[in-house]
Write a protein that holds these residues in place. Sequence first.
Motif, PDB file in Angstrom:
ATOM      1  N   LEU A 100       0.814  -1.213   0.000  1.00 53.80           N
ATOM      2  CA  LEU A 100       0.000   0.000   0.000  1.00 53.80           C
ATOM      3  C   LEU A 100       0.850   1.267   0.000  1.00 53.80           C
ATOM      4  O   LEU A 100       0.322   2.375   0.094  1.00 53.80           O
ATOM      5  N   GLY A 101       2.180   1.104  -0.058  1.00 51.09           N
ATOM      6  CA  GLY A 101       3.063   2.257  -0.164  1.00 51.09           C
ATOM      7  C   GLY A 101       3.693   2.720   1.140  1.00 51.09           C
ATOM      8  O   GLY A 101       4.363   3.746   1.169  1.00 51.09           O
ATOM      9  N   VAL A 102       3.500   1.972   2.216  1.00 54.31           N
ATOM     10  CA  VAL A 102       4.128   2.316   3.491  1.00 54.31           C
ATOM     11  C   VAL A 102       5.597   1.907   3.425  1.00 54.31           C
ATOM     12  O   VAL A 102       5.906   0.811   2.957  1.00 54.31           O
ATOM     13  N   PRO A 103       6.534   2.759   3.859  1.00 52.87           N
ATOM     14  CA  PRO A 103       7.958   2.386   3.819  1.00 52.87           C
ATOM     15  C   PRO A 103       8.223   1.128   4.642  1.00 52.87           C
ATOM     16  O   PRO A 103       7.496   0.827   5.589  1.00 52.87           O
ATOM     17  N   LYS A 104       9.284   0.398   4.300  1.00 54.47           N
ATOM     18  CA  LYS A 104       9.628  -0.815   5.049  1.00 54.47           C
ATOM     19  C   LYS A 104      10.199  -0.486   6.422  1.00 54.47           C
ATOM     20  O   LYS A 104      10.083  -1.268   7.351  1.00 54.47           O
ATOM     21  N   ARG A 105      10.865   0.662   6.538  1.00 54.93           N
ATOM     22  CA  ARG A 105      11.517   1.012   7.804  1.00 54.93           C
ATOM     23  C   ARG A 105      11.214   2.456   8.165  1.00 54.93           C
ATOM     24  O   ARG A 105      10.904   3.268   7.315  1.00 54.93           O
ATOM     25  N   LYS A 106      11.348   2.746   9.426  1.00 53.93           N
ATOM     26  CA  LYS A 106      11.221   4.098   9.975  1.00 53.93           C
ATOM     27  C   LYS A 106       9.922   4.775   9.571  1.00 53.93           C
ATOM     28  O   LYS A 106       9.911   5.765   8.869  1.00 53.93           O
ATOM     29  N   TYR A 107       8.815   4.194  10.038  1.00 54.83           N
ATOM     30  CA  TYR A 107       7.509   4.773   9.769  1.00 54.83           C
ATOM     31  C   TYR A 107       6.614   4.583  10.986  1.00 54.83           C
ATOM     32  O   TYR A 107       6.889   3.769  11.870  1.00 54.83           O
ATOM     33  N   ALA A 108       5.562   5.354  11.025  1.00 55.22           N
ATOM     34  CA  ALA A 108       4.481   5.155  11.981  1.00 55.22           C
ATOM     35  C   ALA A 108       3.192   5.205  11.174  1.00 55.22           C
ATOM     36  O   ALA A 108       3.004   6.109  10.359  1.00 55.22           O
ATOM     37  N   ALA A 109       2.344   4.220  11.347  1.00 55.28           N
ATOM     38  CA  ALA A 109       1.085   4.164  10.606  1.00 55.28           C
ATOM     39  C   ALA A 109      -0.073   4.018  11.582  1.00 55.28           C
ATOM     40  O   ALA A 109       0.014   3.284  12.567  1.00 55.28           O
ATOM     41  N   VAL A 110      -1.145   4.741  11.294  1.00 53.84           N
ATOM     42  CA  VAL A 110      -2.389   4.595  12.035  1.00 53.84           C
ATOM     43  C   VAL A 110      -3.277   3.707  11.172  1.00 53.84           C
ATOM     44  O   VAL A 110      -3.527   4.016  10.008  1.00 53.84           O
ATOM     45  N   CYS A 111      -3.712   2.589  11.746  1.00 59.97           N
ATOM     46  CA  CYS A 111      -4.494   1.619  10.984  1.00 59.97           C
ATOM     47  C   CYS A 111      -5.794   1.286  11.700  1.00 59.97           C
ATOM     48  O   CYS A 111      -5.888   1.406  12.918  1.00 59.97           O
ATOM     49  N   LYS A 112      -6.761   0.848  10.907  1.00 65.35           N
ATOM     50  CA  LYS A 112      -8.016   0.328  11.450  1.00 65.35           C
ATOM     51  C   LYS A 112      -7.958  -1.181  11.270  1.00 65.35           C
ATOM     52  O   LYS A 112      -7.741  -1.666  10.159  1.00 65.35           O
ATOM     53  N   ALA A 113      -8.116  -1.916  12.356  1.00 65.26           N
ATOM     54  CA  ALA A 113      -8.000  -3.378  12.303  1.00 65.26           C
ATOM     55  C   ALA A 113      -9.302  -4.035  12.753  1.00 65.26           C
ATOM     56  O   ALA A 113      -9.936  -3.580  13.704  1.00 65.26           O
TER      57      ALA A 113
END
Length: 89
Positions: free
Chosen positions: A26-39
């Motif tokens: 979905l385009g999120v980097p492999k490293r050094k990221y923070a993502a807000v997700c709905k699970a």
Amino acid sequence: MHSKAPPRNRLAKVLPEEWRNLLVSLGVPKRKYAAVCKATLTDGRVIEEMIVEQGWIVALDRSGLAGTFECRIDFDPRTITALEVIQVA
């Protein structure tokens, strides 16, 4: 010395490989990221703001975006049936 920096929440749980691969697709980097997700979990429970950092579930709300803290993750990450990215930083 550790080769990897530990997550900011020592009670964090690792996100299963299939969901990490989905984030990358979905385009999120492999490293050094923070993502807000709905699970969505197998029991029907929906977590609106799950914070994922570098493949680790570190918090279940946006208060986990800053600082070092302890937040218990009260579910098994293997029970996630659906994951939707809301925001990536």
